[in-house]
Scaffold this active site. Structure first.
Site, PDB file in Angstrom:
ATOM      1  N   CYS A  55       1.705  22.808 -10.737  1.00 41.20           N
ATOM      2  CA  CYS A  55       0.946  21.979  -9.803  1.00 41.20           C
ATOM      3  C   CYS A  55       1.581  22.000  -8.411  1.00 41.20           C
ATOM      4  CB  CYS A  55       0.881  20.555 -10.327  1.00 41.20           C
ATOM      5  SG  CYS A  55       2.507  19.814 -10.552  1.00 41.20           S
ATOM      6  N   ALA A  58       5.110  20.845  -8.219  1.00 44.81           N
ATOM      7  CA  ALA A  58       6.056  21.859  -8.693  1.00 44.81           C
ATOM      8  C   ALA A  58       6.400  22.833  -7.573  1.00 44.81           C
ATOM      9  CB  ALA A  58       5.466  22.622  -9.875  1.00 44.81           C
ATOM     10  N   ARG A  89      15.182  25.152 -12.749  1.00 41.97           N
ATOM     11  CA  ARG A  89      14.907  26.490 -12.206  1.00 41.97           C
ATOM     12  C   ARG A  89      16.149  27.354 -12.061  1.00 41.97           C
ATOM     13  NH1 ARG A  89      12.632  27.764  -7.287  1.00 41.97           N
ATOM     14  NH2 ARG A  89      11.583  29.594  -8.043  1.00 41.97           N
ATOM     15  N   HIS A 187       3.805  24.906  -2.024  1.00 40.39           N
ATOM     16  CA  HIS A 187       4.622  25.714  -1.097  1.00 40.39           C
ATOM     17  C   HIS A 187       4.149  25.463   0.326  1.00 40.39           C
ATOM     18  CE1 HIS A 187       4.599  28.811  -4.632  1.00 40.39           C
ATOM     19  NE2 HIS A 187       5.567  27.935  -4.804  1.00 40.39           N
TER      20      HIS A 187
END
Lengths: 537, 470
Positions: A55, A58, A89, A187
């Site tokens: 999403c 994220a 991550r 992003h």
């Protein structure tokens, strides 16, 4: 072996009508004879197919902001979202002198039912006070989760008030999970805010030295960035900042002084690269530090850009030495890997980047794709003007930047720029498809159903993806390589990384474990005939 | 503006718990041929699949209705129905479980209505179980039990008396579930164990690969839970409102026996004795021998164990059982913590401490985080931590070794195989703790001796004397 149109048709027939109609546009067989081959990307996932996509939160907090080590990253929401992005991550960070490091922490407002009903602004504000008291961070980010936008918490106002109260930067990111169609939206949201409020706020007016660069879209998974920095520094580059792997707010603020931006992951950071160029005049260069040959090419492109005989000489020296050191080792591993095939399905750039490294080992990538990329990541930036903006992409406000009156300067004459563009990917990314052979499959937003079907059809020797499909693949008798978190290994970038990767992939092939799959009371040929997962049996 | 709300902490620093739908997925994975859909943003299902996968090393297929901005404005009905369509067509499950998320609950989605409407529109007679599990509604521990309850509410029908025993297990490992089934078989008990993810989340390697793994509690068996002789629920800390056993008691009059997870000698005794009483059966010699071996092991290790001062953290139910197991071996639990909101746990552990005549009261914290757990552990002089992987900071930064147990285990392999229940499992658990204490001691032995006794050359005579007294 390549897939045939007929086999692909049979696959589509297994899908429900609506799903089939949608998925047809996201799957294609590469055909270089056609003038152009468009793929649909960055559109909504079909509900109920098991996608690997995440999403907006994220993409924003998890990917772009999370690795910035000297900021405290607050997740405003119920507990889950903060937990799920806590160290998951493997973006590594080390503590530098005079730079704080909060990488081991997860901070959440842990919203409860009453906060949903009465609003969570007060709790958030009080929490900021607490973390400032306890940690004295230089700056704070607040990332919104789904309920925040819905209940109308004004995180921007809370951030602004906290900023005034504490005299430190507090940034709010409205990256609610439902925004956009994947983490890609996140992003973009992160990029916009960093560009608007962090980059260019540092005091530096001049580059700290010759060959000053920023590394963009490198997240230091398993230490990738450290390996890249190792040889870049040796060659003589001054690294102003990395966005955002092992990155620091302190350094990112001065990103404007660099003379070149390297772009590793195009998808997650290209917005910043573009805007820095507009605002401060810094060009960006698409690089790929995955694989020995790609690394060498990127280093030479950089030398071409700076066009300095001394730098070129040093570049070649380092290349020669590194190559002599790693190539014999890689060649040994390649003997194990030779003539094998791979699927390579990762996020927004690794689906492309690892193909070169696989090739160096003698492994052909026969299926590749991205989880959340846009068309330009497949087809190259030249398609950007043709990409239709839909309701989902319009939801992310795009903000415009102007050349900075005092800090904008051209790094070279426009003529020289044009000349360079002919030689190196300056301000350009040609996309993944170009690298693939005719007959190869390109799949956007691959789902679990298709994963299984394509494995049956193409029987790859290795499947490079993430943990969510790793175990499906392994249960089908095929080794998997996690390219999101590297199965606790790494680094995989640069020269040393290529050796690590060659070793890890060879282990996957050569491990004795695979010999014991078939019980001794079942003979192998019968098994292939009777129980093979279809397709080739 | 006042800077602090006195006594209230607003920050959760390094969480000790996850959110409600996470537990819901685990519960649904224990039901035969079931697929799960999360109604909300697709990030929820992706994140949870990722974390569950890492713990169990298994494929975790969880669908999402992939709600986006449009869905949040106009409602997600269309998306959810489309998800049903695709999952039915591609996975052919026998049941679908729908869990909601923060998003779906905040915009007020009525998934039960949507599911019913979907079935009506498609003329399907098909089980779709729904469970409203917003992330802010509780932790994964509550999500787990609540979803089990919803499964039973959805599937249990009025049935003939069948003299079986219902067993509701809390979130224990697949190995634990297998052990409980082994004990039930040894005791010749006819039972329905729910949820049974012993195969579905720890599946053997077999070809060909199937999308939905074999195993899980059979739907038909759940339907007949209403006719059982009794329900045994490992849920001392479970609130009535989310208790599946309580539902069967209220709705169908099935007597409910609530017991701790059988970890520890006494907790296992409670389980075995209850089974014996319920069935009137005999306790087989082999099981009696297992108990004997555990007692023997406890005696063998008792001096090492009595040096243990433990911090126990995780889901309330597990934490309670572990506290008992630790106390009976002298591994005194100084810190007992859970990220969940659970006042029953406090009362239970306090009562247990009083009952055992402890000369201290363990520090019991709920709605806790690792900042608090770490601080308390250091302050109290804890020398062994017992809980899930997120306690690894205790180990790395405070030198308190961690015995990994519970969910999630993400920095070690084999979370699905950790066995801790029954007499045999308890012995294995105990060995893990004892050996951790021994390893820590052996690792630091020389240093400890040096620090304690070596006082330089001139004092070497004194040191020698002191050493003799050790």
């Amino acid at each position: 072996m390549a897939i045939t149109e007929k086999e692909l048709e049979e696959l589509f027939e297994k899908m429900p009508k609506k799903m089939e109609k949608n998925r047809r546009k996201h799957i294609m067989i590469k055909n270089g004879e056609l003038e152009s081959q468009a793929i649909e990307a960055n559109t909504r996932t079909v509900p109920g197919v098991i996608t690997n996509r995440g999403c907006a939160y994220a993409g924003c907090k998890g990917v772009v902001l999370g690795p910035i080590k000297d900021m405290i990253h607050i997740t405003h929401g119920p507990i889950g979202c903060a937990f799920y992005t806590w160290g998951a991550r493997r973006n590594k960070a080390k503590t530098e002198e005079n730079v704080k490091n909060f990488m081991n922490y997860a901070f959440s407002t842990n919203m409860q039912e009453k906060d949903i009903v009465f609003g969570g602004e007060k709790k958030l504000a009080a929490m900021i006070d607490e973390v400032v008291d306890m940690f004295h961070p230089n700056a704070i980010t607040i990332s919104a989760t789904c309920p925040v936008g819905l209940i109308g918490d004004d995180i921007n106002a809370v951030a602004k008030a906290a900023q005034e109260r504490h005299g430190i930067q507090v940034l709010a990111f409205s990256c609610e999970g439902y925004k956009g169609v994947s983490q890609s939206a996140g992003h973009h949201i992160a990029n916009n805010n960093l560009m608007a409020n962090v980059i260019g706020t540092g005091d530096m007016e001049k580059a700290p030295g010759k060959y000053s660069i920023n590394i963009l879209g490198e997240y230091n998974i398993g230490g990738d960035s450290w390996e890249i920095e190792r040889f870049l520094k040796e060659i003589g580059y001054n690294i102003v900042c990395v966005m955002t792997g092992d990155g620091a707010w302190e350094h990112i603020r001065n990103a404007h002084v660099a003379d070149l931006n390297l772009v590793q992951c195009h998808r997650s950071i290209n917005y910043i690269a573009e805007k820095i160029q507009t605002k401060y005049g810094t060009p960006w260069l698409k690089v790929n530090f995955v694989g020995v040959q790609s690394t060498i090419k990127s280093l030479r492109d950089m030398a071409t850009y700076f066009d300095d005989p001394e730098l070129t000489k040093k570049t070649e020296e380092v290349i020669e030495r590194e190559l002599a050191r790693v190539q014999p080792v890689i060649d040994q591993y390649a003997k194990i890997c030779n003539n094998k095939t791979a699927f390579c399905f990762v996020g927004g750039s690794r689906g492309h980047h690892y193909q070169g490294l696989f090739r160096e080992l003698g492994i052909e990538t026969v299926l590749a794709g991205y989880e959340f990329a846009h068309r330009d990541d497949y087809e190259g930036r030249e398609v950007i003007p043709d990409i239709k903006t839909d309701a989902d992409s319009k939801n992310i406000p795009d903000f415009q930047v102007e050349p900075d009156p005092s800090r904008f300067h051209l790094r070279m004459s426009p003529e020289k720029m044009e000349e360079l563009k002919q030689k190196i990917p300056l301000g350009d990314y040609a996309g993944m498809n170009l690298e693939m052979k005719d007959g190869d499959l390109i799949v956007d937003d691959l789902n679990h159903f298709e994963t299984e079907e394509f494995i049956k059809l193409l029987q790859p020797d290795i499947f490079a993806s993430g943990i969510k499909d790793k175990y499906v693949v392994q249960k089908m008798g095929i080794p998997a390589k996690q390219l999101h978190s590297y199965d606790y290994s790494g680094p995989y970038a640069g020269f040393n990384g290529a050796v690590n990767f060659a070793r890890d992939v060879s282990m996957a092939f050569a491990s004795p474990t695979w010999n014991y799959i078939t019980p001794p009371w079942k003979t192998a040929p019968l098994l292939e005939g009777e129980f093979g997962e279809g397709g080739k049996a | 503006m006042s800077r602090k709300i006195e006594g209230v902490k607003n920050v959760n620093e390094n969480p000790c718990n996850m959110c409600m739908p996470m537990g819901g997925i685990l519960a649904l994975k224990g039901i035969e041929q079931t697929m799960v859909v999360l109604h909300g943003s697709q990030g929820c299902s992706t994140y949870m699949r990722r974390h569950i996968s890492q713990h169990f090393n298994e494929p975790i297929d969880v669908g999402s209705s992939s709600l986006n901005e449009k869905g949040t404005i106009y409602g997600g009905e269309k998306n959810l129905k489309q998800a049903f369509n695709n999952i039915l067509r591609v996975y052919h499950p026998q049941m679908i479980g729908v869990l909601t998320t923060c998003l779906a609950e905040t915009i007020g989605e009525d998934v039960e209505r949507i599911a019913a409407e979907y079935l009506r529109e498609n003329k399907l007679n098909y089980p779709i179980v729904t469970a409203p599990t917003p992330g802010y509604g509780g932790s994964h521990a509550e999500g787990y039990f609540f979803t089990v309850r919803r499964i039973v509410e959805g599937l249990a029908k009025k049935a003939e008396k069948n003299y079986k025993i219902n067993i509701f297990v809390s979130n224990i490992s697949p190995a634990d579930i297998r052990e409980i089934k082994r004990i039930l078989d040894l005791m010749q008990v006819r039972y329905t164990l729910c949820p049974d993810f012993s195969d579905t989340l720890d599946r053997p390697y077999v070809r060909p690969y199937t999308k939905i793994p074999e195993g899980g509690t059979k739907l038909a068996d759940i339907a007949e839970m209403s006719g059982a002789l009794a329900t045994v629920q490992m849920g001392m800390t479970v609130d009535e409102s989310i208790s599946p056993g309580e539902y069967l008691r209220e709705e169908f009059g099935v007597p409910l026996y609530t017991i701790p997870i059988p970890i520890g000698l006494e907790n296992t005794d409670i389980f075995i004795k209850l089974l014996q009483e319920l069935t009137g059966g005999v306790i087989p010699l082999s099981l009696q021998n297992e108990r004997g071996r555990l007692v023997d092991a406890m005696i063998d290790s008792h001096k090492y164990n009595f040096e243990g001062r433990s911090a126990i953290f995780g889901e309330p139910e597990l934490v309670y059982a572990l506290a008992g197991a630790c106390i009976e071996n002298g591994i005194m639990p100084l810190v007992v913590a859970t990220g969940s909101k659970n006042s029953t746990l406090c009362t239970l552990v306090q009562d247990l401490s009083a009952e055992k005549g402890l000369d201290f009261i363990p520090e019991i914290v709920t709605e806790s985080d690792f900042k608090e757990i770490r601080g308390l552990s250091v302050a109290k002089g804890v020398n062994v931590a017992i809980g899930h992987s997120d306690g690894h900071y205790l180990e790395e930064q405070e030198n308190i070794p961690l015995v990994r147990l519970g969910f999630p285990i993400h920095d070690r392999i084999g979370g699905q195989r950790i066995l801790s229940v029954g007499y045999t499992g308890t012995a294995m658990f105990l060995d893990r703790v004892t050996n951790t204490l021994l390893a820590a001691k052996q690792k630091s032995y020389r240093q400890t001796m040096y620090n304690k006794f070596y006082r330089g050359k001139e004092k070497s005579e004194v040191a020698k004397y002191e050493l003799l007294r050790v």
